[in-house]
Design a protein around this motif. Structure first.
Motif, PDB file in Angstrom:
ATOM      1  N   GLU A 317       0.852  -1.197   0.000  1.00  8.08           N
ATOM      2  CA  GLU A 317       0.000   0.000   0.000  1.00  8.08           C
ATOM      3  C   GLU A 317       0.889   1.248   0.000  1.00  8.08           C
ATOM      4  OE1 GLU A 317      -3.979   1.911   1.138  1.00  8.08           O
ATOM      5  OE2 GLU A 317      -3.635  -0.234   0.956  1.00  8.08           O
ATOM      6  N   ALA A 318       0.725   2.113  -1.000  1.00  9.66           N
ATOM      7  CA  ALA A 318       1.598   3.294  -1.098  1.00  9.66           C
ATOM      8  C   ALA A 318       1.112   4.400  -0.172  1.00  9.66           C
ATOM      9  CB  ALA A 318       1.611   3.791  -2.535  1.00  9.66           C
ATOM     10  N   ASN A 319       2.061   5.126   0.418  1.00  7.68           N
ATOM     11  CA  ASN A 319       1.667   6.293   1.208  1.00  7.68           C
ATOM     12  C   ASN A 319       1.752   7.549   0.331  1.00  7.68           C
ATOM     13  OD1 ASN A 319       4.385   7.073   1.125  1.00  7.68           O
ATOM     14  ND2 ASN A 319       4.853   5.908   2.986  1.00  7.68           N
ATOM     15  N   GLU A 320       1.357   8.675   0.898  1.00 11.49           N
ATOM     16  CA  GLU A 320       1.335   9.946   0.143  1.00 11.49           C
ATOM     17  C   GLU A 320       2.713  10.320  -0.389  1.00 11.49           C
ATOM     18  OE1 GLU A 320      -1.803  11.180  -1.148  1.00 11.49           O
ATOM     19  OE2 GLU A 320      -0.480  12.915  -1.005  1.00 11.49           O
ATOM     20  N   ASP A 321       3.761   9.918   0.346  1.00 13.24           N
ATOM     21  CA  ASP A 321       5.119  10.233  -0.074  1.00 13.24           C
ATOM     22  C   ASP A 321       5.486   9.439  -1.338  1.00 13.24           C
ATOM     23  OD1 ASP A 321       7.741  11.505   0.512  1.00 13.24           O
ATOM     24  OD2 ASP A 321       8.370   9.397   0.638  1.00 13.24           O
ATOM     25  N   GLU A 322       4.991   8.214  -1.430  1.00 12.05           N
ATOM     26  CA  GLU A 322       5.323   7.361  -2.584  1.00 12.05           C
ATOM     27  C   GLU A 322       4.425   7.654  -3.781  1.00 12.05           C
ATOM     28  OE1 GLU A 322       6.821   3.264  -0.452  1.00 12.05           O
ATOM     29  OE2 GLU A 322       4.738   3.878  -0.164  1.00 12.05           O
ATOM     30  N   SER A 323       3.166   8.024  -3.535  1.00 11.16           N
ATOM     31  CA  SER A 323       2.219   8.277  -4.625  1.00 11.16           C
ATOM     32  C   SER A 323       1.359   9.488  -4.248  1.00 11.16           C
ATOM     33  CB  SER A 323       1.362   7.018  -4.834  1.00 11.16           C
ATOM     34  OG  SER A 323       0.365   7.262  -5.789  1.00 11.16           O
ATOM     35  N   PRO A 324       1.893  10.692  -4.473  1.00 12.50           N
ATOM     36  CA  PRO A 324       1.196  11.890  -3.997  1.00 12.50           C
ATOM     37  C   PRO A 324      -0.106  12.183  -4.758  1.00 12.50           C
ATOM     38  CG  PRO A 324       3.248  12.467  -5.133  1.00 12.50           C
ATOM     39  CD  PRO A 324       3.181  10.983  -5.098  1.00 12.50           C
ATOM     40  N   THR A 325      -1.023  12.832  -4.051  1.00 10.43           N
ATOM     41  CA  THR A 325      -2.341  13.177  -4.601  1.00 10.43           C
ATOM     42  C   THR A 325      -2.459  14.687  -4.789  1.00 10.43           C
ATOM     43  OG1 THR A 325      -3.253  11.409  -3.252  1.00 10.43           O
ATOM     44  CG2 THR A 325      -4.835  12.980  -4.155  1.00 10.43           C
ATOM     45  N   VAL A 326      -2.939  15.116  -5.949  1.00  8.29           N
ATOM     46  CA  VAL A 326      -3.334  16.519  -6.105  1.00  8.29           C
ATOM     47  C   VAL A 326      -4.807  16.594  -6.496  1.00  8.29           C
ATOM     48  CG1 VAL A 326      -1.006  17.322  -6.723  1.00  8.29           C
ATOM     49  CG2 VAL A 326      -2.579  16.671  -8.538  1.00  8.29           C
TER      50      VAL A 326
END
Ligand code: CO8
Length: 375
Positions: A317-326
């Protein structure tokens, strides 16, 4: 002759000043629903017109991850009697609206790279929502910047920017250009059906720019383009039939299929595996361990889709640091989404870090751009 390495020298962003929250959007949509149902009460009772159901801010955030979106014209979009962007039509002597916001993003990228327009050789306007067939918006932006060389528009829906980056990288490798601006002005609200409960919340407006250059002229702080891969597979699950040939009949114009339509569930189910396996296969071809990618800058259409794609690529499961959301603040901005994610969330990475900018959407179309931060 030694190989010319293409790099990303800088990116630029133009964000419209106004935004619409889910709550504001739903209030306007539900006012439209109430008006429609009251105006058609007799037909609804007779079964000849369908009663409309209200929208909900909770549903929107849960189903998509979107909380708000930036827009070019807030008031008419929220007016239940209009529900579309409106502005004064510009004369041929004025800068068109798409060129205007594309120009702002391009100027931001040039300034960040310390590059003068006269040193740029080409401009690609790569976007899914074009204002007119010709003259190309890219040529208008080229003219406004005072760039010599060439420019053209290209449209691969949500993958326009990644397809544009590969095209620019190929021009550079082939020696046809040394500095190429890939500009993606996306006014998605002009093509969205704000009266469709299933998708009225999806899109926002923005413009991005990516300056792709030969490494020997790039600023020290750049991203090497390690490899790119493009893919298209025909699908009717995302479609927009607008075009003058399709509006020739009096009943043609204004029909719902002249705006964005999709089978959202099917898109979700079909695109997730296609994109995840594409990233993994391309990483393997490049000799990169997919699970070791430092960051994924994914297309911003749906948070659930990104969660699944990132999990399949990274193996956890990726965190925001690995897969950021805009997506939460910009909504879906079509081809600009993954570029905004890269623009806002790449400055903290270290020399040698590897990541992938990835788009996917209508066509279907998908593009991957693997990048390594310069040492
Ligand atoms: N409020 C409350 N309830 C709602 C709403 C709403 N607004 N809308 C639907 N519901 C209800 C439905 O009626 C349904 O109820 P029931 O179960 O009782 O029948 C329930 O919620 C579930 O509906 P859905 O199945 O439609 O909901 P999903 O969970 O599938 O979520 C999404 C919908 C968010 C659209 C989701 O399917 C999704 O994000 N899919 C992927 C979409 C995607 O990636 N599309 C790519 C589009 S971008 C692109 O490539 C085009 C670029 C061109 C730019 C275009 C510019 C305009």
């Amino acid at each position: 002759m030694s190989e010319i390495i293409p790099v990303i020298s800088a990116t630029g962003l133009y964000t419209p000043p106004e935004s619409i929250s889910n709550e504001e959007l739903v209030e306007s949509f539900n006012a439209y629903v109430a008006l429609h149902n009251a105006r058609h009460a007799a037909e609804i009772a007779a079964g000849t017109v369908q009663e409309l159901a209200p929208s909900s801010a909770e549903f929107i955030e849960k189903a998509s991850g979107i909380k708000s979106r930036f827009v070019m014209a807030k008031a008419p979009l929220l007016d239940p009697e209009i529900m579309a962007p409106r502005w004064r039509e510009r004369s041929n002597d004025e800068l068109s609206v798409l060129a205007e916001i594309g120009l702002k993003a391009a100027q931001d990228a040039l300034q960040r790279a310390g590059r003068l327009p006269r040193d740029v050789d080409a401009v690609l306007c790569a976007a899914s929502n074009m204002e007119r067939p010709y003259p190309a918006m890219a040529i208008e932006i080229q003219h406004a910047l005072g760039i010599e060389g060439f420019a053209f528009d290209m449209n691969v829906a949500c993958s326009s920017a990644t397809f544009g980056i590969q095209t620019a990288a190929d021009f550079i490798r082939a020696g046809h250009a040394r500095s190429v601006l890939v500009v993606s002005p996306e006014i998605c609200t002009g093509h969205n059906n704000m009266k469709n409960r299933d998708s009225h919340f999806i899109f926002g407006d923005v413009a991005t720019a990516v300056l792709v250059e030969a490494r020997d002229m790039a600023p020290a702080d750049h991203w090497e383009i390690v490899g790119t891969r493009l893919k298209t597979v025909f699908s009717n699950n995302i479609r927009n039939n607008f075009g003058f040939l399709n509006c020739a009949s009096p009943e043609g114009i204004g029909q719902p299929d002249k705006l964005f339509v999709q089978e959202g569930r099917k898109v979700f189910k079909e695109v997730v595996p296609m994109v995840a396996s594409m990233i993994v296969a391309e990483a393997e071809r490049l000799g990169i361990e997919a699970a070791a990618l430092r960051r994924l800058w994914l297309h911003q259409a749906n948070q659930g889709m990104n969660r699944l794609i990132a999990q399949r690529v990274l193996g956890h499961e990726a965190n925001e640091d690995e897969s950021p959301t805009v997506l939460d603040t910009y909504g879906n901005t079509s081809s600009a989404g993954s570029v905004i994610a890269f623009h806002k969330h790449s400055g903290d990475l270290a020399a040698g870090d590897l990541g992938v900018i990835c788009s996917f959407g209508a066509g279907y179309s998908a593009g991957t751009v693997f990048v390594r931060k310069a040492a």
